[in-house]
Design an enzyme around this catalytic site. Structure first.
Site, PDB file in Angstrom:
ATOM      1  N   ASP A   1      49.594  15.220  52.111  1.00  0.00           N
ATOM      2  CA  ASP A   1      48.679  14.711  53.133  1.00  0.00           C
ATOM      3  C   ASP A   1      47.568  13.849  52.549  1.00  0.00           C
ATOM      4  O   ASP A   1      47.030  12.995  53.235  1.00  0.00           O
ATOM      5  CB  ASP A   1      48.068  15.882  53.916  1.00  0.00           C
ATOM      6  CG  ASP A   1      49.087  16.516  54.843  1.00  0.00           C
ATOM      7  OD1 ASP A   1      49.593  15.812  55.726  1.00  0.00           O
ATOM      8  OD2 ASP A   1      49.407  17.701  54.675  1.00  0.00           O
TER       9      ASP A   1
ATOM     10  N   GLY B   1      48.727  14.642  61.687  1.00  0.00           N
ATOM     11  CA  GLY B   1      49.913  14.920  62.498  1.00  0.00           C
ATOM     12  C   GLY B   1      49.724  16.189  63.304  1.00  0.00           C
ATOM     13  O   GLY B   1      48.746  16.340  64.038  1.00  0.00           O
TER      14      GLY B   1
ATOM     15  N   TYR C   1      49.134  19.279  62.188  1.00  0.00           N
ATOM     16  CA  TYR C   1      48.213  20.270  61.632  1.00  0.00           C
ATOM     17  C   TYR C   1      46.787  19.760  61.615  1.00  0.00           C
ATOM     18  O   TYR C   1      46.540  18.560  61.545  1.00  0.00           O
ATOM     19  CB  TYR C   1      48.622  20.617  60.185  1.00  0.00           C
ATOM     20  CG  TYR C   1      49.334  21.949  60.060  1.00  0.00           C
ATOM     21  CD1 TYR C   1      50.720  22.009  60.038  1.00  0.00           C
ATOM     22  CD2 TYR C   1      48.620  23.145  59.968  1.00  0.00           C
ATOM     23  CE1 TYR C   1      51.379  23.229  59.921  1.00  0.00           C
ATOM     24  CE2 TYR C   1      49.281  24.356  59.851  1.00  0.00           C
ATOM     25  CZ  TYR C   1      50.651  24.393  59.830  1.00  0.00           C
ATOM     26  OH  TYR C   1      51.296  25.600  59.720  1.00  0.00           O
ATOM     27  N   ASP C   2      45.863  20.727  61.583  1.00  0.00           N
ATOM     28  CA  ASP C   2      44.438  20.447  61.416  1.00  0.00           C
ATOM     29  C   ASP C   2      43.936  21.302  60.264  1.00  0.00           C
ATOM     30  O   ASP C   2      44.288  22.483  60.184  1.00  0.00           O
ATOM     31  CB  ASP C   2      43.664  20.794  62.687  1.00  0.00           C
ATOM     32  CG  ASP C   2      44.207  20.048  63.904  1.00  0.00           C
ATOM     33  OD1 ASP C   2      45.291  20.423  64.395  1.00  0.00           O
ATOM     34  OD2 ASP C   2      43.550  19.099  64.347  1.00  0.00           O
TER      35      ASP C   2
ATOM     36  N   GLY D   1      47.593  12.058  49.229  1.00  0.00           N
ATOM     37  CA  GLY D   1      48.056  10.845  48.562  1.00  0.00           C
ATOM     38  C   GLY D   1      48.919   9.952  49.441  1.00  0.00           C
ATOM     39  O   GLY D   1      49.015   8.755  49.198  1.00  0.00           O
ATOM     40  N   GLU D   2      49.564  10.527  50.465  1.00  0.00           N
ATOM     41  CA  GLU D   2      50.456   9.729  51.311  1.00  0.00           C
ATOM     42  C   GLU D   2      49.824   9.323  52.641  1.00  0.00           C
ATOM     43  O   GLU D   2      50.105   8.259  53.174  1.00  0.00           O
ATOM     44  CB  GLU D   2      51.750  10.513  51.594  1.00  0.00           C
ATOM     45  CG  GLU D   2      52.588  10.736  50.353  1.00  0.00           C
ATOM     46  CD  GLU D   2      53.848  11.549  50.622  1.00  0.00           C
ATOM     47  OE1 GLU D   2      54.790  11.420  49.835  1.00  0.00           O
ATOM     48  OE2 GLU D   2      53.890  12.323  51.601  1.00  0.00           O
ATOM     49  N   TYR D   3      48.998  10.235  53.204  1.00  0.00           N
ATOM     50  CA  TYR D   3      48.434   9.972  54.543  1.00  0.00           C
ATOM     51  C   TYR D   3      46.917   9.813  54.554  1.00  0.00           C
ATOM     52  O   TYR D   3      46.350   9.521  55.599  1.00  0.00           O
ATOM     53  CB  TYR D   3      48.810  11.100  55.507  1.00  0.00           C
ATOM     54  CG  TYR D   3      50.273  11.184  55.879  1.00  0.00           C
ATOM     55  CD1 TYR D   3      50.841  10.296  56.792  1.00  0.00           C
ATOM     56  CD2 TYR D   3      51.099  12.157  55.326  1.00  0.00           C
ATOM     57  CE1 TYR D   3      52.178  10.388  57.158  1.00  0.00           C
ATOM     58  CE2 TYR D   3      52.439  12.254  55.677  1.00  0.00           C
ATOM     59  CZ  TYR D   3      52.977  11.375  56.593  1.00  0.00           C
ATOM     60  OH  TYR D   3      54.297  11.471  56.947  1.00  0.00           O
TER      61      TYR D   3
HETATM   62 CU    CU Z   1      51.691  26.381  57.910  1.00  0.00          CU
END
Ligand code: CU
Length: 624
Positions: free
Chosen positions: A290, A372, A374-375, A292-294
């Protein structure tokens, strides 16, 4: 513009000034976009010497037509490009996903005849209700796929505006999208399962029932205001002082954390996390980095008083940029407040009759981000007794698939016909430690019982085993709950009144490290997650535990490469890297929105003080 502190985050005007330099250098010709844009921090020795330093920005640029990717550093101080390196994606990896890729991928996927046919076979002739989730591709071969800048796309159905799409996965099918050629180059269509139908709209009264009426208000008031002061990005509370930073890639950063004027951490952040899923079927590639990519910081939430934070809150805004390098302010992104957390210490003495009680408090510096489904909330706590804690709160919605009638070995059924696969959330904390100065070392401390013997005739002896980790090759370590394993970060220059090194101890949570096979493509890219602990010699270029360019990286970058030189880490300026996080076997109670699951670690002063440093905390009221 006024001169910022060298560790202050980049401001809107600075981003624009850097953009002008890139334009003048011919590096921003259409259609070049920013995949990342942020502060290139001043050198540590300059900051510690109090020098203003060269104010620099780093930009990751992607040409949308050619895919050419360039890593550029500009100097705002000197108004020029300092360096520009064109990536070789086969060796270096790809730039992060662009904000605009989400829209582009949706359009590309929905225009593809093969993907539309796969949807039509499942009864979806109108794709306007389909939501696409672009998932970073990793590096799984074949080579002709890996050399593309690409994502893989899963589909969900959102029947109406408030419908929760994650409740309705269209399983068995994925579109592989080339982001440069702007086309779907492959559709995998492995199996068909019914799309689960039960609503997951957790704010629909028909789903949740009427709101309960039995909760009485809790109000937090500090009639004289909070006990901290925030001056720009400089924060002071009790004996603590620190600077707050923020980066589009790694989110909240903390700098120059000191206690009673003594340095503890030069810099602390969570510069990577990976969420690998454990379903080996057609979605075996599902694993997101999350950070390095997003770029988790880009997706930081604007927090609301009374909703996200209670009490006397101070907020800081964060500035990030869009794909074109234009600044965007996230208001109230960082929350600073003070909390009562129960008893600090308490004793009723049976001999003197004295009964004393003190309240513990902590200073909280936090932010929340949505990546996406998840928070994640990142909460740094600083306590009156010198304890530092990181508390990561994972919430949001599980990533779902269809649950087959005959069961699924890697997933839990969380609603009728709806599956959530087992997965891990593995975070990497980068702790640029400076316990009483830069010269630090790390000791591994285990405890164990001893067998009955001449010195231990009744078998009750308990001893500590202390192992000094002197080289990088020795410092890739795993937690061990059965030995109460901790890692002690000691000053090699300062001693306490007992003549022992002053230190801070890292208390890990002994959860599994990466469970993917060491020979797997994922393990090659997430090498940092193979150990709970790494210790490296400080190097300003070694910032990212999975490498600078994580997206589609072929593997081996980051910590495994950093330690290959096997440098001396005993009494040097060192960085402690800590992998932590849960292996999440979803529960029915995690659906349709997940109560916060927490993970983190604790750093406690250990002989940093000569005794309990909180004896001077007054009783909370006269009668206590
Ligand atoms: Cu989980």
């Amino acid at each position: 513009m006024s001169s910022p502190h060298p560790l202050d985050p980049a401001s809107g005007p600075e981003y624009l000034a850097g953009r002008d330099i890139l334009v003048a250098a011919g590096l921003l010709a259409e259609p070049v976009r920013f995949a990342y844009y942020g502060l290139e921090e001043a050198a540590k020795d300059e900051v510690l010497a109090g020098a203003t330093g060269d104010r620099r920005l780093r930009a990751f640029l992607v040409n949308l037509d050619s895919g050419e990717s360039t890593d550029v550093v500009v100097s705002l101080t000197h108004g020029k490009v300092v360096s520009a390196r064109t990536l070789d994606p086969a060796r270096d990896g790809q730039m992060p996903i662009l904000e605009s890729d989400f829209v582009r991928v949706d359009e590309i996927t929905k225009a593809d005849p093969a993907w539309r046919a796969a949807m039509a076979r499942r009864g979806y002739h109108d794709v306007s209700t389909i939501r696409t989730a672009p998932i970073t591709a990793g590096a799984y071969g074949p080579a002709e796929d890996d050399r593309r800048r690409m994502v893989r796309v899963l589909a969900f159905v959102q029947e109406h505006e408030h419908d929760l799409a994650w409740a309705h996965p269209v399983d068995g099918v994925a579109a592989y999208v080339d982001l440069i050629e702007q086309k779907v180059f492959k559709v995998t269509d492995d199996f068909e399962l019914p799309v689960p139908t039960e609503s997951g709209d957790y704010d629909d009264e028909a789903v949740r029932g009427p709101h309960r009426s039995s909760l009485k208000p809790i109000e937090i008031t500090q009639p004289e205001g909070p006990s901290f002061t925030l001056d720009g990005y400089a924060l002071r509370w009790q004996d603590w002082s620190m600077r707050i930073g923020f980066d589009a890639r790694e989110g909240l950063t903390l700098h120059q954390v000191s206690l009673a004027g003594r340095p503890v951490l030069y810099r602390a952040s969570i510069p990577e996390m990976v969420v690998p899923y454990g379903d080996p079927k057609f979605r075996h590639w599902q694993a997101y980095f999350d950070t390095g990519e997003y770029l988790v910081g880009t997706w930081a939430n604007s927090l609301e008083l009374g909703c996200d934070c209670l009490g006397e809150i101070a907020y800081l805004d964060a500035t990030v940029t869009d794909d074109t390098g234009q600044p965007r302010t996230i208001s109230n992104a960082i929350c600073v407040h003070e909390e009562d957390v129960g008893i600090l210490w308490k004793h009723t003495d049976i001999f003197s009759g004295s009964g004393q009680s003190r309240r513990q408090r902590r200073l909280v510096v936090s932010y929340f981000t949505t990546v996406g489904n998840y928070d994640y909330g990142f909460y740094w706590y600083f306590y009156l007794d010198g304890t530092i804690e990181l508390d990561v709160k994972a919430t949001g919605v599980l990533f779902t698939s269809a649950y087959p009638a005959d069961g699924h070995p890697n997933a839990t059924e969380v609603a009728p016909g709806l599956a959530a696969a087992v997965h891990q959330h593995l975070f990497s904390a980068r702790l640029d430690v400076s316990v009483d100065g830069l010269a630090n070392a790390v000791e591994e401390v285990d405890v164990s019982g001893q067998p009955i013997g001449p010195d231990n005739p009744f078998g009750n002896a308990i001893v500590q085993q202390v192992t000094r980790l002197t080289r990088e090759s020795q410092a890739g370590r795993r937690a061990d709950g059965s030995r109460g394993r901790t890692w002690r970060i000691i000053s090699t220059e300062r001693a306490n009144r007992f003549g022992r090194p002053t230190s801070y101890t890292l208390y890990p949570e002994p959860a599994p490290v990466l469970l993917a096979d060491p020979g797997s493509p994922l393990a090659a890219r997430a090498g940092f997650a193979a150990n709970h602990l790494w210790v490296t010699r400080y190097d300003p270029d070694q910032r990212w535990p999975a490498g600078d360019f994580v997206n589609q990286n072929p593997g081996g970058a980051g910590l495994p490469a950093f330690v290959a030189g096997d440098r001396d880490i005993d009494g040097e300026d060192i960085v402690v890297w800590h992998t932590f996080g849960p292996t999440h076997v979803p529960r029915p109670e995690d659906w349709p929105v997940m109560p916060v699951a927490r993970c983190g670690f604790v750093l406690k002063p250990t002989g940093f003080f000569d005794r309990n440093p909180t004896l001077d905390v007054p009783p909370p009221a006269a009668h206590c």
